[in-house]
Design a protein around this motif. Structure first.
Motif, PDB file in Angstrom:
ATOM      1  N   GLY A   1     -38.958-116.582  19.389  1.00 53.20           N
ATOM      2  CA  GLY A   1     -39.553-115.335  18.947  1.00 53.20           C
ATOM      3  C   GLY A   1     -39.878-115.374  17.464  1.00 53.20           C
ATOM      4  N   THR A   2     -40.469-114.302  16.987  1.00 44.81           N
ATOM      5  CA  THR A   2     -40.910-114.197  15.599  1.00 44.81           C
ATOM      6  C   THR A   2     -40.378-112.910  15.002  1.00 44.81           C
ATOM      7  OG1 THR A   2     -42.939-115.417  16.107  1.00 44.81           O
ATOM      8  CG2 THR A   2     -42.915-114.140  14.080  1.00 44.81           C
ATOM      9  N   ARG A   3     -39.863-113.011  13.800  1.00 42.48           N
ATOM     10  CA  ARG A   3     -39.390-111.838  13.051  1.00 42.48           C
ATOM     11  C   ARG A   3     -40.413-111.508  11.962  1.00 42.48           C
ATOM     12  NH1 ARG A   3     -33.617-112.285  13.816  1.00 42.48           N
ATOM     13  NH2 ARG A   3     -33.323-111.865  16.047  1.00 42.48           N
ATOM     14  N   VAL A   4     -40.649-110.217  11.759  1.00 43.45           N
ATOM     15  CA  VAL A   4     -41.647-109.753  10.796  1.00 43.45           C
ATOM     16  C   VAL A   4     -41.030-108.640   9.958  1.00 43.45           C
ATOM     17  CG1 VAL A   4     -43.966-108.817  10.473  1.00 43.45           C
ATOM     18  CG2 VAL A   4     -43.475-110.262  12.461  1.00 43.45           C
ATOM     19  N   ILE A   5     -41.361-108.629   8.683  1.00 41.04           N
ATOM     20  CA  ILE A   5     -40.955-107.514   7.818  1.00 41.04           C
ATOM     21  C   ILE A   5     -42.134-107.129   6.952  1.00 41.04           C
ATOM     22  CG2 ILE A   5     -40.069-109.026   5.986  1.00 41.04           C
ATOM     23  CD1 ILE A   5     -37.998-106.858   5.360  1.00 41.04           C
ATOM     24  N   ILE A   6     -42.288-105.840   6.746  1.00 43.15           N
ATOM     25  CA  ILE A   6     -43.222-105.315   5.751  1.00 43.15           C
ATOM     26  C   ILE A   6     -42.497-104.178   5.050  1.00 43.15           C
ATOM     27  CG2 ILE A   6     -44.336-103.710   7.368  1.00 43.15           C
ATOM     28  CD1 ILE A   6     -46.966-104.252   5.788  1.00 43.15           C
ATOM     29  N   GLY A   7     -42.645-104.097   3.737  1.00 43.33           N
ATOM     30  CA  GLY A   7     -41.888-103.094   2.998  1.00 43.33           C
ATOM     31  C   GLY A   7     -42.598-102.651   1.742  1.00 43.33           C
ATOM     32  N   ASP A   8     -42.028-101.648   1.118  1.00 39.57           N
ATOM     33  CA  ASP A   8     -42.605-101.057  -0.084  1.00 39.57           C
ATOM     34  C   ASP A   8     -41.469-100.654  -1.019  1.00 39.57           C
ATOM     35  OD1 ASP A   8     -44.057 -99.801  -2.016  1.00 39.57           O
ATOM     36  OD2 ASP A   8     -44.952 -98.292  -0.719  1.00 39.57           O
TER      37      ASP A   8
ATOM     38  N   ALA B   1     -38.863-100.154   4.703  1.00 34.98           N
ATOM     39  CA  ALA B   1     -39.138-101.419   5.396  1.00 34.98           C
ATOM     40  C   ALA B   1     -39.299-101.181   6.887  1.00 34.98           C
ATOM     41  CB  ALA B   1     -38.016-102.424   5.150  1.00 34.98           C
ATOM     42  N   LEU B   2     -40.116-102.012   7.479  1.00 33.74           N
ATOM     43  CA  LEU B   2     -40.295-102.052   8.921  1.00 33.74           C
ATOM     44  C   LEU B   2     -39.995-103.479   9.363  1.00 33.74           C
ATOM     45  CD1 LEU B   2     -41.308-100.503  11.501  1.00 33.74           C
ATOM     46  CD2 LEU B   2     -43.548-101.520  11.017  1.00 33.74           C
ATOM     47  N   VAL B   3     -39.001-103.645  10.228  1.00 34.41           N
ATOM     48  CA  VAL B   3     -38.567-104.968  10.683  1.00 34.41           C
ATOM     49  C   VAL B   3     -38.840-105.078  12.179  1.00 34.41           C
ATOM     50  CG1 VAL B   3     -36.701-106.657  10.631  1.00 34.41           C
ATOM     51  CG2 VAL B   3     -36.749-104.817   8.939  1.00 34.41           C
ATOM     52  N   LEU B   4     -39.471-106.166  12.596  1.00 33.06           N
ATOM     53  CA  LEU B   4     -39.835-106.343  13.994  1.00 33.06           C
ATOM     54  C   LEU B   4     -39.310-107.654  14.546  1.00 33.06           C
ATOM     55  CD1 LEU B   4     -42.584-105.105  12.368  1.00 33.06           C
ATOM     56  CD2 LEU B   4     -43.242-104.764  14.738  1.00 33.06           C
ATOM     57  N   ASP B   5     -39.058-107.645  15.838  1.00 38.04           N
ATOM     58  CA  ASP B   5     -38.693-108.850  16.579  1.00 38.04           C
ATOM     59  C   ASP B   5     -39.673-108.952  17.751  1.00 38.04           C
ATOM     60  OD1 ASP B   5     -37.579-111.004  17.801  1.00 38.04           O
ATOM     61  OD2 ASP B   5     -35.572-110.155  18.020  1.00 38.04           O
ATOM     62  N   ILE B   6     -40.484-110.009  17.764  1.00 38.34           N
ATOM     63  CA  ILE B   6     -41.510-110.182  18.792  1.00 38.34           C
ATOM     64  C   ILE B   6     -41.189-111.451  19.574  1.00 38.34           C
ATOM     65  CG2 ILE B   6     -43.977-110.387  19.264  1.00 38.34           C
ATOM     66  CD1 ILE B   6     -44.497-109.137  16.520  1.00 38.34           C
ATOM     67  N   PRO B   7     -40.594-111.335  20.761  1.00 37.80           N
ATOM     68  CA  PRO B   7     -40.292-112.532  21.564  1.00 37.80           C
ATOM     69  C   PRO B   7     -41.573-113.235  22.002  1.00 37.80           C
ATOM     70  CG  PRO B   7     -39.061-110.607  22.329  1.00 37.80           C
ATOM     71  CD  PRO B   7     -40.104-110.110  21.394  1.00 37.80           C
ATOM     72  N   ASP B   8     -41.466-114.559  22.197  1.00 41.98           N
ATOM     73  CA  ASP B   8     -42.625-115.316  22.654  1.00 41.98           C
ATOM     74  C   ASP B   8     -43.000-114.960  24.091  1.00 41.98           C
ATOM     75  OD1 ASP B   8     -42.861-116.576  20.242  1.00 41.98           O
ATOM     76  OD2 ASP B   8     -41.740-118.360  20.843  1.00 41.98           O
ATOM     77  N   HIS B   9     -41.994-114.678  24.920  1.00 35.63           N
ATOM     78  CA  HIS B   9     -42.236-114.387  26.329  1.00 35.63           C
ATOM     79  C   HIS B   9     -42.095-112.899  26.591  1.00 35.63           C
ATOM     80  CE1 HIS B   9     -42.205-118.671  27.142  1.00 35.63           C
ATOM     81  NE2 HIS B   9     -41.044-118.764  26.496  1.00 35.63           N
ATOM     82  N   GLY B  10     -42.760-112.422  27.620  1.00 33.33           N
ATOM     83  CA  GLY B  10     -42.652-111.027  27.995  1.00 33.33           C
ATOM     84  C   GLY B  10     -43.659-110.172  27.266  1.00 33.33           C
TER      85      GLY B  10
END
Length: 379
Positions: free
Chosen positions: A172-179, A240-249
Motif C-alpha cells: 500500500g501507499t501512505r500519503v500526507i498533506i498538511g499546512d 494534516a490529512l493522512v491516508l492509507d491506500i492499499p494496492d488491492h481492493g
C-alpha cells in the motif's frame, strides 16, 4: 584565436545584450554627428556617458567597458575636429568621460559579483528545499500522481505547506498533506519535522492511527527546536490529512487532523470526503493521539483523489469571492491527474488575477488498473 573568441563570447554572454547593444551604439553615433555639426560653442560630447551607463543596465562589465571605450574614442574624434586635443575644455571632457565610464564599469563588476553570490545562495537554498519537499514519483504502486506547489514567499520553492508519499510495509501507499500555521520560510522547520517523521513512520507503523500518533509525538517533541518562537510566540500546529491506500481492493482510509476535506472524482461526480471522526491538528500536545480513528472511503480503479491546502479554497478574486474548488473540478472534463492539475492551476490564477498570496499545494492521485507493488516506478 581562442582567447579572442572567449572574449567575444563574454561580451555577448547575456542574450538580451545582443539586441539592446544597438541602442548605446546608435546614441554614440547620433551624439557624435550632432556635435560635429553644431556650433563651436555647443558641446554635446559629455552626453556620451549615457551610452556606457545605459549598457550597464542590461549587460555585463565587458560589454559595458567596450561601449565606454567607444564613447571615449568618439569624444577624441569630436575633439580633433573641434580645435584639437590640447584645449582645456576637451581635455576636461575626455578626463570626465573616462572617469565616469570607469566608475560605471566598476559598479557593473560589483553588481555582477553580487549576482553570482546570490545565484549560488539561491541554488543552495533550492537544493535544500528539494531535499525537504521531495517531488513525489509520477507513479507509485497502482497510483498515478501529479502535484503542484505555489509558494507565497518570493524566491522560495516551498513554504508552510507540505506533502509526501511513501510505501507502507504492507502492499500500500501512505500519503500526507498538511499546512503549518503561518507561511513562508519560518514555517519550513516545522514542516521538516512532520515530513521526517512521516517518511520514517510510513514504513514502520502498521496502522494509520499509529502513524498519526507518531507524527503527533515527533512534532510535540521537536517543535520548540525548529519553530520561530521569538517572532511568533503563539501556538504552533499543523493541519494534516493522512491516508492509507492499499494496492488491492477498492477501499482506502484517512485521518483528518483539522485539514481541508479531500475531493473524490468518481464517474465525473465530485464528492467532498468529510471525516466522520475528525482529529485535532498536529501539535495539540495535551490531547491524546492514540484516540484517533481512521475513516474508510471507496477508492476504485479510475477514481481520482484531490488533496489540497487552504491556500486553494481561500484564494480570493478581485471582488473578494473564494475559489469554488469543488464546483470548478466538477466542471472540468478530467482525463488524467496532469490534465486536472493544469485545469485547476490555470483556473485558479484566472480567478485570483495574480500569484496567490498564500502557500498553495495540490496533490492529485488516480488509482489505475496496473500494479507496481514492490518498488515505486518513476516516470
Amino acid at each position: 584565436m581562442g582567447v579572442r573568441r572567449a572574449s567575444v563570447d563574454r561580451l555577448l554572454e547575456q542574450p538580451s545584450g545582443r539586441g539592446l547593444v544597438a541602442i548605446p551604439l546608435a546614441l554614440i553615433v547620433v551624439i557624435t554627428v550632432v556635435d560635429i555639426h553644431s556650433p563651436a560653442d555647443v558641446h554635446l560630447g559629455p552626453l556620451l556617458v549615457i551610452a556606457p551607463a545605459l549598457t550597464a543596465s542590461f549587460a555585463g562589465p565587458w560589454l559595458t567597458a567596450a561601449i565606454g571605450v567607444l564613447a571615449v574614442a568618439a569624444q577624441v574624434f569630436i575633439a580633433v575636429l573641434h580645435g584639437g586635443l590640447a584645449t582645456t575644455n576637451h581635455i576636461s571632457q575626455l578626463a570626465a568621460l573616462t572617469v565616469l565610464s570607469a566608475l560605471v564599469v566598476f559598479v557593473c563588476c560589483v553588481r555582477e559579483r553580487r549576482g553570482r553570490q546570490l545565484s549560488r545562495a539561491r541554488s543552495v537554498a533550492e537544493a535544500a528545499q528539494r531535499v525537504l519537499l521531495r517531488p513525489p514519483p509520477h507513479r507509485i504502486g497502482p497510483l498515478r500522481v501529479s502535484w503542484l506547489y505555489l509558494a507565497a514567499e518570493d524566491e522560495t520553492q516551498i513554504g508552510g505547506d507540505l506533502f509526501a508519499i511513501a510505501r507502507a510495509a504492507h502492499p500500500g501507499t501512505r500519503v500526507i498533506i498538511g499546512d503549518v500555521r503561518g507561511k513562508g520560510m519560518a514555517a519550513i522547520g516545522e514542516a521538516s519535522v512532520v515530513l521526517g517523521a512521516f517518511r520514517e513512520g510510513a514504513h514502520r507503523c502498521a496502522t494509520l492511527p499509529e502513524l498519526t500518533a507518531v507524527l503527533e509525538e515527533s512534532f510535540c517533541l521537536n517543535v520548540e527546536d525548529v519553530a520561530d518562537t521569538r517572532h511568533d510566540p503563539g501556538e504552533h500546529f499543523i493541519t494534516a490529512l493522512v491516508l492509507d491506500i492499499p494496492d488491492h481492493g477498492s477501499q482506502a482510509e484517512m485521518i483528518n487532523c483539522g485539514h481541508c476535506p479531500p475531493l473524490l472524482v468518481h464517474d465525473h461526480q465530485v464528492t467532498v470526503l468529510h471525516s466522520r471522526r475528525p482529529a485535532p491538528p498536529l501539535g495539540m500536545c495535551a490531547l491524546p493521539a492514540s484516540s484517533h480513528r481512521a475513516d474508510p472511503f471507496p477508492f476504485e480503479t479510475g477514481d481520482i483523489l484531490l488533496l489540497y491546502t487552504d491556500g486553494v479554497i481561500e484564494a480570493r478574486s478581485p471582488t473578494g469571492a473564494f475559489y469554488p474548488l469543488a464546483e470548478r473540478v466538477a466542471s472540468f472534463s478530467t482525463t488524467s491527474p496532469d490534465a486536472l492539475l493544469r485545469h485547476i492551476h490555470d483556473d485558479l490564477l484566472a480567478h485570483v488575477g495574480e500569484q496567490p498570496t498564500d502557500d498553495t499545494a495540490l496533490l492529485v492521485i488516480e488509482r489505475t488498473a496496473s500494479h507496481h507493488l514492490h518498488r515505486p516506478h518513476l516516470e
